[in-house]
Design a protein around this motif. Sequence first.
Motif, PDB file in Angstrom:
ATOM      1  N   ARG A   1       0.950  -1.071   0.590  1.00 41.60           N
ATOM      2  CA  ARG A   1       0.072   0.154   0.264  1.00 41.60           C
ATOM      3  C   ARG A   1       0.841   1.511  -0.171  1.00 41.60           C
TER       4      ARG A   1
ATOM      5  N   PHE B   1      -6.071   5.442  -4.153  1.00 45.91           N
ATOM      6  CA  PHE B   1      -7.233   4.554  -3.034  1.00 45.91           C
ATOM      7  C   PHE B   1      -8.055   5.379  -3.870  1.00 45.91           C
TER       8      PHE B   1
ATOM      9  N   PRO C   1     -11.473   7.777  -3.621  1.00 52.26           N
ATOM     10  CA  PRO C   1     -11.062   9.291  -3.065  1.00 52.26           C
ATOM     11  C   PRO C   1     -12.402   8.958  -1.727  1.00 52.26           C
ATOM     12  N   ASP C   2     -12.950   7.831  -1.199  1.00 48.77           N
ATOM     13  CA  ASP C   2     -14.221   8.232  -0.511  1.00 48.77           C
ATOM     14  C   ASP C   2     -13.526   6.985   0.636  1.00 48.77           C
ATOM     15  N   ASP C   3     -13.025   6.428   0.052  1.00 51.21           N
ATOM     16  CA  ASP C   3     -11.751   5.224   1.484  1.00 51.21           C
ATOM     17  C   ASP C   3     -10.787   4.938   0.791  1.00 51.21           C
ATOM     18  N   ASP C   4     -10.118   5.864   1.805  1.00 53.10           N
ATOM     19  CA  ASP C   4      -8.281   5.732   1.252  1.00 53.10           C
ATOM     20  C   ASP C   4      -7.853   4.448   2.368  1.00 53.10           C
ATOM     21  N   THR C   5      -8.757   2.949   2.302  1.00 53.12           N
ATOM     22  CA  THR C   5      -8.275   1.825   2.305  1.00 53.12           C
ATOM     23  C   THR C   5      -8.423   1.039   1.541  1.00 53.12           C
ATOM     24  N   ARG C   6      -9.421   1.161   0.543  1.00 57.58           N
ATOM     25  CA  ARG C   6      -9.719   0.324  -0.620  1.00 57.58           C
ATOM     26  C   ARG C   6      -9.033   0.789  -2.094  1.00 57.58           C
TER      27      ARG C   6
ATOM     28  N   LYS D   1       2.813  10.078  -6.359  1.00 56.51           N
ATOM     29  CA  LYS D   1       1.817   9.988  -6.169  1.00 56.51           C
ATOM     30  C   LYS D   1       0.598  10.518  -6.505  1.00 56.51           C
ATOM     31  N   LYS D   2       0.937  12.241  -6.729  1.00 54.80           N
ATOM     32  CA  LYS D   2      -0.170  13.056  -6.672  1.00 54.80           C
ATOM     33  C   LYS D   2      -0.354  12.885  -7.604  1.00 54.80           C
TER      34      LYS D   2
ATOM     35  N   ALA E   1      -2.475   9.511  -9.173  1.00 56.13           N
ATOM     36  CA  ALA E   1      -4.535   9.512  -8.329  1.00 56.13           C
ATOM     37  C   ALA E   1      -5.340  10.728  -9.621  1.00 56.13           C
TER      38      ALA E   1
END
Length: 160
Positions: free
Chosen positions: A83, A117, A119-124, A148-149, A152
Motif C-alpha cells: 500500500r 486509493f 477517494p471516499d475510502d483511503d483503505t480501498r 503519487k499525486k 491519483a
Amino acid sequence: MSSAPGIPLNETVLRNARPEIAAWLTAFVERHGGFVGSVHLAEPAEEGEIVLVAAHNLPPAVQNGTSVIPIGKGLAGTAAQRRVPVAISDFPNDTSGVAVRQGRAAGSKGSLTLPVFAPDDDTRLFAVVGLGFKDVREFADDEIEMYKKSAATVLDVRAA
C-alpha cells in the motif's frame, strides 16, 4: 493496448482494456519523461488480484504475462500489498526479489509503481500505476510524492 506482429494479446488483456485509461496513461508517461507504463485495477479483478487495463509501450508478452497479478507478486502486486509506492532504481539488476523476470522484458531500468486509493475510502485500493524509465535512477521521497499525486489523477478518468 497494441500488439506486435506475431504475438497476439490474450483474451484477458483484450477483455479488460480500458481505452480511456490508456489515453490517460500515455499522457501520464509522456508528461513524466517515462517510456513505459501500466495501469492495473482492483476491480473487476477477483479478490487478491489486480488486472491490467492499460499499457503504454509494454511488449505484448509482458501485457499477457501481467494481465492478472496476484497481490504481493512483482512490482505492481507488491505496491498493492504494501500500500505504498515501490521504487526500483535498476530493474534489470534488482536483487530485492520484487522485480520478476516477466517484468524485466519491458526494458525499463528505473521503475516506480504507485498505488491509488478510492477517494471516499483511503483503505480501498483502486489502481496501481506503473512508470518505467530508460535509465537507472534513484527516486527521492519528494519526487515519489509528486508522482503519487499525479497518478491519483487516474481517478478523474474513472469519474468521467
